[in-house]
Design a protein around this motif. Structure first.
Motif, PDB file in Angstrom:
ATOM      1  N   LEU A   1       0.817  -1.210   0.000  1.00  0.00           N
ATOM      2  CA  LEU A   1       0.000   0.000   0.000  1.00  0.00           C
ATOM      3  C   LEU A   1       0.849   1.257   0.000  1.00  0.00           C
ATOM      4  CD1 LEU A   1      -2.735  -1.109   2.555  1.00  0.00           C
ATOM      5  CD2 LEU A   1      -2.929  -1.019   0.063  1.00  0.00           C
ATOM      6  N   GLY A   2       2.092   1.151   0.414  1.00  0.00           N
ATOM      7  CA  GLY A   2       2.978   2.303   0.380  1.00  0.00           C
ATOM      8  C   GLY A   2       3.013   3.090   1.667  1.00  0.00           C
ATOM      9  N   GLY A   3       3.059   2.391   2.802  1.00  0.00           N
ATOM     10  CA  GLY A   3       3.167   3.073   4.080  1.00  0.00           C
ATOM     11  C   GLY A   3       4.533   3.697   4.295  1.00  0.00           C
ATOM     12  N   HIS A   4       5.557   3.134   3.653  1.00  0.00           N
ATOM     13  CA  HIS A   4       6.924   3.627   3.785  1.00  0.00           C
ATOM     14  C   HIS A   4       7.391   4.304   2.496  1.00  0.00           C
ATOM     15  CE1 HIS A   4       7.605   1.731   7.646  1.00  0.00           C
ATOM     16  NE2 HIS A   4       7.200   0.577   7.171  1.00  0.00           N
ATOM     17  N   ILE A   5       8.377   5.165   2.627  1.00  0.00           N
ATOM     18  CA  ILE A   5       8.996   5.825   1.482  1.00  0.00           C
ATOM     19  C   ILE A   5       9.984   4.843   0.838  1.00  0.00           C
ATOM     20  CG2 ILE A   5      10.420   7.770   0.734  1.00  0.00           C
ATOM     21  CD1 ILE A   5       9.471   9.099   3.472  1.00  0.00           C
ATOM     22  N   PRO A   6       9.907   4.605  -0.453  1.00  0.00           N
ATOM     23  CA  PRO A   6      10.841   3.666  -1.094  1.00  0.00           C
ATOM     24  C   PRO A   6      12.295   4.120  -0.948  1.00  0.00           C
ATOM     25  CG  PRO A   6       9.002   4.161  -2.551  1.00  0.00           C
ATOM     26  CD  PRO A   6       8.912   5.119  -1.402  1.00  0.00           C
ATOM     27  N   GLN A   7      13.147   3.164  -0.674  1.00  0.00           N
ATOM     28  CA  GLN A   7      14.586   3.444  -0.617  1.00  0.00           C
ATOM     29  C   GLN A   7      15.134   3.208  -2.020  1.00  0.00           C
ATOM     30  OE1 GLN A   7      16.257   1.897   2.919  1.00  0.00           O
ATOM     31  NE2 GLN A   7      18.364   2.484   2.429  1.00  0.00           N
ATOM     32  N   VAL A   8      15.195   4.276  -2.797  1.00  0.00           N
ATOM     33  CA  VAL A   8      15.415   4.158  -4.236  1.00  0.00           C
ATOM     34  C   VAL A   8      16.786   3.591  -4.592  1.00  0.00           C
ATOM     35  CG1 VAL A   8      13.744   5.920  -4.868  1.00  0.00           C
ATOM     36  CG2 VAL A   8      16.095   6.590  -4.335  1.00  0.00           C
ATOM     37  N   ASP A   9      17.775   3.750  -3.726  1.00  0.00           N
ATOM     38  CA  ASP A   9      19.095   3.225  -4.070  1.00  0.00           C
ATOM     39  C   ASP A   9      19.164   1.708  -3.955  1.00  0.00           C
ATOM     40  OD1 ASP A   9      18.904   3.194  -1.341  1.00  0.00           O
ATOM     41  OD2 ASP A   9      20.824   4.210  -0.968  1.00  0.00           O
ATOM     42  N   LYS A  10      18.064   1.073  -3.496  1.00  0.00           N
ATOM     43  CA  LYS A  10      18.018  -0.380  -3.442  1.00  0.00           C
ATOM     44  C   LYS A  10      17.198  -0.972  -4.590  1.00  0.00           C
ATOM     45  CE  LYS A  10      19.116  -1.111   1.387  1.00  0.00           C
ATOM     46  NZ  LYS A  10      18.863  -1.941   2.596  1.00  0.00           N
ATOM     47  N   LEU A  11      16.698  -0.131  -5.474  1.00  0.00           N
ATOM     48  CA  LEU A  11      16.014  -0.642  -6.658  1.00  0.00           C
ATOM     49  C   LEU A  11      17.024  -1.325  -7.580  1.00  0.00           C
ATOM     50  CD1 LEU A  11      13.771   2.448  -7.542  1.00  0.00           C
ATOM     51  CD2 LEU A  11      13.003   0.303  -6.525  1.00  0.00           C
TER      52      LEU A  11
ATOM     53  N   HIS B   1       1.390   3.852  -2.906  1.00  0.00           N
ATOM     54  CA  HIS B   1       2.198   4.985  -2.405  1.00  0.00           C
ATOM     55  C   HIS B   1       1.384   5.891  -1.481  1.00  0.00           C
ATOM     56  CE1 HIS B   1       5.602   3.976  -4.904  1.00  0.00           C
ATOM     57  NE2 HIS B   1       4.851   3.990  -5.994  1.00  0.00           N
ATOM     58  N   LEU B   2       0.854   5.322  -0.401  1.00  0.00           N
ATOM     59  CA  LEU B   2       0.069   6.124   0.539  1.00  0.00           C
ATOM     60  C   LEU B   2       0.899   7.216   1.207  1.00  0.00           C
ATOM     61  CD1 LEU B   2      -2.272   3.529   2.315  1.00  0.00           C
ATOM     62  CD2 LEU B   2      -2.770   5.014   0.366  1.00  0.00           C
TER      63      LEU B   2
END
Length: 362
Positions: free
Chosen positions: A98-108, A118-119
């Motif tokens: 659901l997107g409770g957390h902010i994505p850690q983009v450097d781990k994509l 992306h709540l």
């Protein structure tokens, strides 16, 4: 490829039939978009979606089930720690949350796909809209379960985007005894002291009903403006007076996503993408890369790309005393936080939110 072997990581929840809805969505999405390829689903249940359960289940997909692709419902904070294992084995990994957390983009990476509502972006939009609509004094109110996500942080960021002079306070109910609901009485002395222009409340279900009835008893339903995420009125018990609650709802390609069908929707999107990728033939991950429109890194400069057809809609919900239903009307489409590499990285620096559970944020 005539049969696609899909491993599903499925949590257990007493809140909503999350896993059943998600699996049904995967099947419907796949079968709607595939006539020549069959899907074989292998399920592993991961309890509340913790890191250890997800890692152990993934190991069984790698070492015993020998699946073509893995998906399921789990927090991307858990998926972050698993992503490298999937890349190493060259197995696509489609994470739904659901997107409770902010994505850690450097781990994509090239093998991990994030299918999310992306709540956390809704919380930013709520903060910004609240200041612009009601005033500079906001307040975040929550149960312990819902507060362990990025909502208060992004509420703050949204308020500051509207007006750097805005201010906010918060009150969180203590952890209730097992089997009991949160004690709402602790919130109201803080509301009386702070006198907020609007509140951002992250309750749902029975606790929303409890909170709103306590607001009614103390007259706060007429003294402030109540805003919530899509699940704040899903479901809702009878209230003791008429109440207005504002809430966001997600929309994709101008189609609003009904909150209680969120996990079916995520499953359907996953199944449809897999069917289209498998039908193209060749390497499955290569085809997924071409079809995937969600949050991803592209090019040598590793720029962030994401589906810009995703929208956050604000609704006004009018609830009559004694009713469990509501009359909803769309107010506007809200601005959303722009996902740019440096700004995304700065949001997660030195911030660690505790809950790994993928569904407590509803």
């Amino acid at each position: 490829m005539k049969t696609l072997s899909l491993g599903l990581l499925l949590p257990t929840s007493t809140i909503l039939p999350i896993s059943k809805d998600f699996e049904r969505g995967v099947k419907d999405g796949f079968n709607t978009h595939s006539q020549i390829i069959e899907i074989e689903i292998i399920k592993e249940f991961i309890g509340q979606g913790g890191a250890k359960q997800a890692e152990d289940a993934s190991g069984r997909f790698f070492n015993y089930h020998d699946v073509d692709v893995v998906s399921g419902v789990l927090s991307h904070k858990v998926a972050d720690d698993l992503a490298e294992q999937f890349k190493k084995r060259k197995i696509p990994f489609i994470v739904n949350d659901l997107g409770g957390h902010i994505p850690q983009v450097d781990k994509l990476n090239d093998y991990t796909y994030l299918n999310s509502l992306h709540l956390w972006r809704h919380a930013w939009s709520i903060g910004k809209w609240g200041v612009e609509t009601f005033g500079k004094k906001g307040m975040y109110i929550s149960a312990v379960y819902d507060s362990g996500y990025a909502f208060s942080q992004m509420f703050h960021e949204g308020m500051m985007a509207a007006d750097p002079r805005a201010e906010w306070s918060f009150s969180v109910c203590p952890m209730p005894d097992a089997g009991n609901l949160s004690d709402m009485s602790v919130i109201f002395p803080f509301m009386e002291e702070y006198q907020p222009d609007f509140i951002f409340a992250t309750f749902c279900g029975a606790e929303t009903t409890l909170f709103l009835n306590e607001c009614i008893a103390r007259g706060w339903h007429k003294r402030t403006n109540i805003i919530g995420l899509p699940f704040i009125t899903e479901p809702l018990g009878p209230l003791h007076a008429d109440v207005t609650v504002y809430s966001t709802i997600a929309a994709q390609n101008a189609e609003m996503i009904v909150p209680e069908r969120s996990f079916y929707y995520l499953g359907y999107e996953t199944g449809a993408m897999l069917a289209k990728a498998a039908a193209k033939g060749g390497d499955l991950n290569t085809q997924l890369q071409e079809l995937y429109k969600g949050l991803r890194l592209v090019g040598q400069e590793q720029a962030l790309k994401y589906d810009e057809s995703y929208e956050v809609i604000m609704t006004r919900n009018s609830i009559k005393a004694g009713d469990t239903g509501k009359h909803s009307e769309v107010i506007s489409t809200l601005p959303v936080f722009t996902m740019e590499m440096q700004s995304m990285k700065s949001l997660v620096n030195d911030i660690h939110f505790g809950w790994m559970n993928p569904y407590l944020c509803i």
